[in-house]
Motif scaffolding. Structure first.
Motif, short mmCIF file in Angstrom:
data_model
loop_
_atom_site.label_atom_id
_atom_site.label_comp_id
_atom_site.label_asym_id
_atom_site.label_seq_id
_atom_site.Cartn_x
_atom_site.Cartn_y
_atom_site.Cartn_z
N GLN A 109 0.80 -1.22 0.00
CA GLN A 109 0.00 0.00 0.00
C GLN A 109 0.84 1.28 0.00
OE1 GLN A 109 -2.55 -1.14 3.41
NE2 GLN A 109 -4.27 -1.16 1.96
N PHE A 110 2.06 1.21 -0.50
CA PHE A 110 2.84 2.44 -0.63
C PHE A 110 2.08 3.48 -1.43
CE2 PHE A 110 7.06 0.35 0.41
CZ PHE A 110 7.37 1.22 1.44
N GLY A 111 1.41 3.04 -2.48
CA GLY A 111 0.72 3.99 -3.35
C GLY A 111 -0.46 4.68 -2.70
N GLU A 112 -0.90 4.21 -1.54
CA GLU A 112 -2.03 4.83 -0.85
C GLU A 112 -1.60 5.84 0.20
OE1 GLU A 112 -4.80 1.90 0.56
OE2 GLU A 112 -4.50 0.63 -1.21
N LEU A 113 -0.30 6.02 0.39
CA LEU A 113 0.18 7.00 1.35
C LEU A 113 0.02 8.40 0.77
CD1 LEU A 113 3.44 5.29 2.68
CD2 LEU A 113 1.11 5.16 3.60
N PRO A 114 -0.31 9.38 1.61
CA PRO A 114 -0.46 10.75 1.11
C PRO A 114 0.89 11.37 0.77
CG PRO A 114 -0.68 10.72 3.49
CD PRO A 114 -0.59 9.28 3.06
N LYS A 115 0.89 12.35 -0.09
CA LYS A 115 2.11 13.07 -0.41
C LYS A 115 2.55 13.89 0.80
CE LYS A 115 2.43 11.79 -4.74
NZ LYS A 115 3.54 10.96 -5.24
N ALA A 116 3.87 14.02 0.95
CA ALA A 116 4.40 14.70 2.13
C ALA A 116 5.65 15.50 1.79
CB ALA A 116 4.71 13.68 3.23
N ASP A 117 5.96 16.43 2.69
CA ASP A 117 7.16 17.25 2.53
C ASP A 117 8.36 16.63 3.24
OD1 ASP A 117 5.80 19.64 1.25
OD2 ASP A 117 4.69 19.51 3.14
N VAL A 118 8.09 15.85 4.27
CA VAL A 118 9.13 15.14 5.02
C VAL A 118 8.61 13.74 5.31
CG1 VAL A 118 10.50 15.01 7.14
CG2 VAL A 118 10.08 17.23 6.07
N VAL A 119 9.43 12.73 5.07
CA VAL A 119 9.08 11.35 5.40
C VAL A 119 10.19 10.78 6.29
CG1 VAL A 119 8.66 9.03 4.52
CG2 VAL A 119 7.81 11.02 3.25
N TRP A 120 9.80 10.25 7.43
CA TRP A 120 10.71 9.60 8.38
C TRP A 120 10.35 8.13 8.45
CZ3 TRP A 120 14.54 10.90 12.12
CH2 TRP A 120 14.74 9.94 13.14
N THR A 121 11.36 7.27 8.41
CA THR A 121 11.13 5.85 8.64
C THR A 121 12.29 5.28 9.43
OG1 THR A 121 10.58 3.73 7.60
CG2 THR A 121 12.13 5.14 6.42
N SER A 122 11.98 4.57 10.50
CA SER A 122 13.02 4.06 11.40
C SER A 122 12.89 2.56 11.56
CB SER A 122 12.90 4.75 12.77
OG SER A 122 13.83 4.22 13.69
N HIS A 123 13.92 1.83 11.12
CA HIS A 123 14.00 0.38 11.29
C HIS A 123 12.75 -0.33 10.74
CE1 HIS A 123 16.69 2.00 14.52
NE2 HIS A 123 17.52 1.22 13.85
N ALA A 124 12.24 0.20 9.65
CA ALA A 124 11.08 -0.41 8.99
C ALA A 124 11.46 -1.00 7.64
CB ALA A 124 9.97 0.63 8.81
N VAL A 125 12.39 -0.36 6.93
CA VAL A 125 12.75 -0.82 5.58
C VAL A 125 13.29 -2.24 5.60
CG1 VAL A 125 14.30 -0.40 3.63
CG2 VAL A 125 13.10 1.52 4.69
N HIS A 126 14.03 -2.60 6.65
CA HIS A 126 14.63 -3.94 6.67
C HIS A 126 13.59 -5.05 6.87
CE1 HIS A 126 15.21 -3.24 11.21
NE2 HIS A 126 14.49 -4.35 11.15
#
Length: 289
Positions: A109-126
């Protein structure tokens, strides 16, 4: 083969208290990182929306709301119970008008995320098999000139002296090695897993972004730790043993059993020499403006 649990088998909602205690240990880092990101991003154009992807119970989301006081912050996670904790935390910190939640199964569901000016992700990509594709999905959520901040791994935490007075000295290093093998096994079992050289600036470049710098932040809590911090370490050690303990020899397993025994004077809950020291690296990249 080492016993370990696939990430989809983990009951993240049951871990809510542990996730909150962990994030609270990193309060200074999160405040400093938020300030750094605010300066790095700048205010032209103004930051109107921030995503916290893999938000858990919303501790970081609330820090981001304070770092970007004019922005809406969206806490994104797959666990409904954790998102409810995020909403409660936002209410308690008087941020409910600016912090909202969105449940999403990623990477589907990446395509359902809203557009943003800043995106933070912590220890999720792995936790996503194809890490390059995950970064591309995150990059696609950025508005022109938007900033992506990725926290992945870093230096392992240290919380015990080399010689703890029981068992063979150097236990922490052997625990780290067992955890690393367990992490590798977890990655190998993810759907669509792809072996990736974890050069994060390089990965961000291949995702179509321009690296904007990496910075490492120190987190230090000297001994003696508060009871809540020692309780976090106790649960962390128990989880390490559940996932990777079979990689340790019998002597080390016996030592850990004593560390986990709440009645043992040498146990982690009673040790005055327990501390917490680690370093966390944040990698950033910018979308074309």
């Amino acid at each position: 083969m080492t016993a370990h649990r696939h990430h989809e088998d983990i009951d993240w909602e049951a871990m809510a208290d542990q996730l909150e205690r962990e994030a609270e240990l990193y309060a200074d880092f999160l405040g400093d990182a938020g300030e750094w990101l605010r300066k790095l991003r700048g205010d032209d154009p103004a930051v109107r929306r921030v995503l916290d992807v893999g938000s858990g119970p919303g501790v970081v989301s609330c820090h981001l709301a304070r770092a970007f006081p004019d922005a809406e912050v969206v806490a994104v996670d797959q666990a409904a119970g954790l998102l409810e904790r995020a909403r409660q935390r936002a209410v308690e910190q008087r941020l409910a008008e600016r912090v909202r939640t969105q449940r999403a199964e990623l990477p589907e569901q990446f395509g359902e995320l809203p557009k943003a000016d800043v995106v933070w992700t912590s220890h999720a990509v792995h936790h996503i098999g194809d890490q390059q594709a995950a970064l591309e999905g995150l990059a696609a959520t950025l508005r022109p000139g938007g900033l992506l901040a990725v926290v992945e791994r870093g230096l392992p935490a240290r919380y015990l002296p080399r010689d703890i007075g029981i068992g063979r000295p150097g236990l922490q290093a052997r625990l780290d090695a067992a955890s690393e093998d367990g992490f590798n096994a977890m990655r190998a079992e993810l759907p669509g897993t792809v072996a990736t050289v974890e050069d994060w600036p390089g990965l961000l470049t291949r995702a179509g972004l321009r690296p904007a710098g990496s910075r490492t932040f120190l987190t230090e809590h000297p001994a003696p730790l508060e009871e809540r911090a020692r309780a976090y370490l106790h649960t962390r050690l128990a989880r390490t043993m559940e996932q990777s303990g079979e990689q340790l020899d019998a002597e080390d397993r016996a030592t850990v059993a004593r560390l986990l025994d709440p009645q043992d004077p040498a146990g982690l809950l009673r040790r005055v020499d327990a501390f917490y020291l680690t370093a966390t690296t944040v990698h950033t990249a910018r979308a074309a403006g």
